[in-house]
Write a protein that holds these residues in place. Structure first.
Motif, PDB file in Angstrom:
ATOM      1  N   ASN A 458       0.856  -1.186   0.000  1.00  0.00           N
ATOM      2  CA  ASN A 458       0.000   0.000   0.000  1.00  0.00           C
ATOM      3  C   ASN A 458       0.889   1.231   0.000  1.00  0.00           C
ATOM      4  O   ASN A 458       1.956   1.237   0.630  1.00  0.00           O
ATOM      5  CB  ASN A 458      -0.898   0.046   1.231  1.00  0.00           C
ATOM      6  N   SER A 459       0.462   2.289  -0.704  1.00  0.00           N
ATOM      7  CA  SER A 459       1.244   3.525  -0.713  1.00  0.00           C
ATOM      8  C   SER A 459       0.358   4.711  -0.373  1.00  0.00           C
ATOM      9  O   SER A 459      -0.819   4.755  -0.730  1.00  0.00           O
ATOM     10  CB  SER A 459       1.919   3.742  -2.073  1.00  0.00           C
ATOM     11  N   ILE A 460       0.949   5.671   0.322  1.00  0.00           N
ATOM     12  CA  ILE A 460       0.279   6.908   0.695  1.00  0.00           C
ATOM     13  C   ILE A 460       1.201   8.062   0.326  1.00  0.00           C
ATOM     14  O   ILE A 460       2.399   8.025   0.608  1.00  0.00           O
ATOM     15  CB  ILE A 460      -0.024   6.954   2.206  1.00  0.00           C
ATOM     16  N   ASN A 461       0.664   9.081  -0.328  1.00  0.00           N
ATOM     17  CA  ASN A 461       1.436  10.278  -0.643  1.00  0.00           C
ATOM     18  C   ASN A 461       1.269  11.299   0.477  1.00  0.00           C
ATOM     19  O   ASN A 461       0.136  11.621   0.873  1.00  0.00           O
ATOM     20  CB  ASN A 461       0.981  10.899  -1.965  1.00  0.00           C
ATOM     21  N   ILE A 462       2.383  11.806   0.984  1.00  0.00           N
ATOM     22  CA  ILE A 462       2.364  12.849   2.007  1.00  0.00           C
ATOM     23  C   ILE A 462       2.998  14.091   1.393  1.00  0.00           C
ATOM     24  O   ILE A 462       4.186  14.095   1.063  1.00  0.00           O
ATOM     25  CB  ILE A 462       3.141  12.423   3.266  1.00  0.00           C
ATOM     26  N   LEU A 463       2.203  15.143   1.190  1.00  0.00           N
ATOM     27  CA  LEU A 463       2.689  16.361   0.552  1.00  0.00           C
ATOM     28  C   LEU A 463       3.001  17.394   1.628  1.00  0.00           C
ATOM     29  O   LEU A 463       2.101  17.885   2.325  1.00  0.00           O
ATOM     30  CB  LEU A 463       1.628  16.912  -0.411  1.00  0.00           C
ATOM     31  N   TYR A 464       4.283  17.717   1.779  1.00  0.00           N
ATOM     32  CA  TYR A 464       4.713  18.688   2.787  1.00  0.00           C
ATOM     33  C   TYR A 464       4.973  20.026   2.109  1.00  0.00           C
ATOM     34  O   TYR A 464       5.875  20.175   1.287  1.00  0.00           O
ATOM     35  CB  TYR A 464       5.972  18.180   3.494  1.00  0.00           C
ATOM     36  N   ASP A 465       4.153  21.021   2.460  1.00  0.00           N
ATOM     37  CA  ASP A 465       4.296  22.363   1.919  1.00  0.00           C
ATOM     38  C   ASP A 465       5.066  23.206   2.927  1.00  0.00           C
ATOM     39  O   ASP A 465       4.490  23.749   3.871  1.00  0.00           O
ATOM     40  CB  ASP A 465       2.911  22.964   1.651  1.00  0.00           C
ATOM     41  N   ALA A 466       6.378  23.298   2.743  1.00  0.00           N
ATOM     42  CA  ALA A 466       7.207  24.097   3.641  1.00  0.00           C
ATOM     43  C   ALA A 466       6.950  25.569   3.387  1.00  0.00           C
ATOM     44  O   ALA A 466       6.905  26.018   2.247  1.00  0.00           O
ATOM     45  CB  ALA A 466       8.683  23.768   3.427  1.00  0.00           C
ATOM     46  N   LYS A 467       6.772  26.322   4.445  1.00  0.00           N
ATOM     47  CA  LYS A 467       6.489  27.741   4.302  1.00  0.00           C
ATOM     48  C   LYS A 467       7.770  28.538   4.038  1.00  0.00           C
ATOM     49  O   LYS A 467       8.819  28.212   4.595  1.00  0.00           O
ATOM     50  CB  LYS A 467       5.803  28.282   5.566  1.00  0.00           C
ATOM     51  N   PRO A 468       7.687  29.557   3.166  1.00  0.00           N
ATOM     52  CA  PRO A 468       8.874  30.392   2.892  1.00  0.00           C
ATOM     53  C   PRO A 468       9.365  31.044   4.168  1.00  0.00           C
ATOM     54  O   PRO A 468       8.600  31.336   5.073  1.00  0.00           O
ATOM     55  CB  PRO A 468       8.365  31.430   1.895  1.00  0.00           C
ATOM     56  N   GLU A 469      10.672  31.279   4.211  1.00  0.00           N
ATOM     57  CA  GLU A 469      11.250  31.946   5.381  1.00  0.00           C
ATOM     58  C   GLU A 469      10.879  33.419   5.362  1.00  0.00           C
ATOM     59  O   GLU A 469      10.756  34.038   4.328  1.00  0.00           O
ATOM     60  CB  GLU A 469      12.781  31.809   5.351  1.00  0.00           C
TER      61      GLU A 469
END
Length: 469
Positions: A458-469
């Motif tokens: 099984n696969s799960i996509n985890i999308l991490y949106d890092a915030k700009p500094e």
């Protein structure tokens, strides 16, 4: 005179706040009814636009109806400026009955232009990018059966020549499971115009128009909504341009503002960031006759590499859910340093074969946290199931026993897309291998029911949106 002045001040302040609180003008439902000929059945078009990613990439759904013809298409729209959305070349058919219009949807390539009438009603008008040939096969109306020929011809002419002006009917954002497939390459086999997704550790780079052919068109380059190159005539040599990335997700878009003598000669731009090099090229088969090519670039500077010591405690303190806090004291934490990784060489070799199994996609989670917690347990009968977890090809745990009692594993993920793979090591006493996996990021939690065997992961996509500094 002071009270009126104060009233005027607060009225202006209120107006200012309301102006900033307004929703995105593009999000919502847009409709139009068009009469192709006297006495003919009308063509009805509806466009629903969803919330944008990084205020630039809009997932959308377009519906066409004429007589017996009904179709639903998924497409990507990209913000060109504050009043224009560039229309994606590929409108992927989710439904077309009783026949298909093939590549005729390309005839509507161009931009949606936003305007308002004197009553304040919003409209989206299509401004097409015309070409004599589009480099793709187009259906011949003469080849349609007689019962479909008239309707097909009306649809072709509408997409190619009609004045398309859609009226906004509501502000409801598109809520569709297809939105993630539009915005994230790899989730589906369909291509919507996002050509590259990569992670870089250098925040500075350059762009260079490496192919400038005579008559090859007008192009622009936009990074995170900021124009880098505007309306560049590719017959003129353009100097190398510097670009600077934000921490986390960056959206780089190469726009075709005008086709050249042939749509495949609309130019290409070479991008260099640190040791990463790629190009966005309208001569590629997938991007012939396109209005844009998108690159998603995730910038993860080295200083973001943090010590993972005691992450469990630091993250758990951020969780405010009372039920979770009540259960934390009962959770068992695996060894954070060894992480139950296999040490024997033959066992390691066997583990690599687990990654070669076919994989069933389960779902997608979006997070704004670099550190997340994986809670794992068996909600049925504890029957000796053993599993392994990997993220982006790196093992998190191997040969890990799934208990009735939840067990917590903290992990650090990369900016952008992360692929979590759930692997069955055995089938336990009661096949198949089942477990509940909950992903917690400090603000939200989402659980997945997983079911695997010795042939499928099984696969799960985890999308991490890092915030700009």
């Amino acid at each position: 005179m002071k009270p009126p002045i104060l009233i005027l001040f607060f009225c202006c302040l209120s107006f200012s706040f309301n102006s900033f609180a307004q929703t995105d003008a593009f999000i919502g439902t847009w409709q139009m009814e068009y009469s192709p000929a006297a006495g003919a059945k009308p063509i009805i078009i509806e466009l629903q636009i969803g919330s944008p990613e990084k205020n630039m990439l809009y997932p959308a759904e377009m519906k066409l109806q004429c007589d017996s013809f009904n179709a639903t298409y998924h497409l990507l729209l990209v913000k060109r400026n504050i009043r224009q959305l560039s229309i994606g070349k590929n409108k992927i058919a989710a439904e077309e009955t009783p026949f298909s219009i093939g590549n005729w949807t390309i005839l509507m390539n161009g931009v949606f232009d936003l305007s308002k009438d004197l009553k304040g009603t919003s409209f989206l008008s299509v401004d097409r990018l015309f070409a004599k040939q589009y480099g793709v096969n187009m259906p011949d109306p003469a080849r349609f059966p007689e019962t479909q020929k008239t309707t097909a011809t009306h649809l072709r002419n509408f997409l190619q020549d009609a004045e398309i002006k859609l009226k906004k009917t509501d502000n409801a954002s598109l809520e569709s499971p297809y939105s993630d497939t539009i915005l994230t390459p790899g989730i589906s086999m369909d291509y919507y115009g996002i050509a590259n997704m990569l992670t870089v550790k250098d925040g500075k780079g350059t762009i260079n128009f490496s192919s400038n052919k005579k008559g090859s068109g007008i192009v622009s380059v936009v990074l995170n909504g900021n124009t880098i190159v505007d309306m560049n005539d590719l017959t003129e040599r353009k100097p190398v341009e510097d670009i600077k990335l934000d921490t986390g997700l960056n959206i780089l878009v190469f726009f075709a503002d005008g086709y050249g003598k042939t749509v495949t000669s609309t130019g290409n731009v070479a991008v260099e960031i640190g040791d990463k090099r790629f190009s966005l090229d309208f001569a590629n088969k997938n991007d012939a006759a396109a209005t844009f090519i998108v690159a998603k670039i995730y910038y993860a500077p080295d200083k973001e590499k943090e010590n993972n010591t005691d992450l469990q405690n630091s993250i758990l303190r951020e969780l405010s859910q009372a039920d979770l806090q009540r259960d934390i004291k009962n959770y068992h934490y695996p060894d954070p340093s060894g992480r139950n990784l296999l040490q024997n060489d033959s066992a390691k070799a066997l583990a690599e074969t687990w990654l070669l199994r076919s994989s069933k996609f389960v779902g997608t989670v979006k997070t704004s946290s670099r550190q997340i917690i994986l809670a794992l347990w068996d909600d049925a009968v504890e029957d000796g199931d053993s599993i392994s977890l990997s993220i982006n090809g790196h093992w998190v745990v191997q040969a890990f026993m799934v208990k009735k009692q939840p067990q917590f594993i903290s992990v650090t993920i990369d900016p952008g897309p992360n692929k979590l793979l759930f692997v069955a090591n055995n089938l336990g006493a009661i096949p198949p291998n089942t477990a509940v996996l909950e992903i917690i990021d400090g603000k939200q939690r989402r659980a997945f029911m997983l079911e695997t065997d010795l042939t499928d992961n099984n696969s799960i996509n985890i999308l991490y949106d890092a915030k700009p500094e």
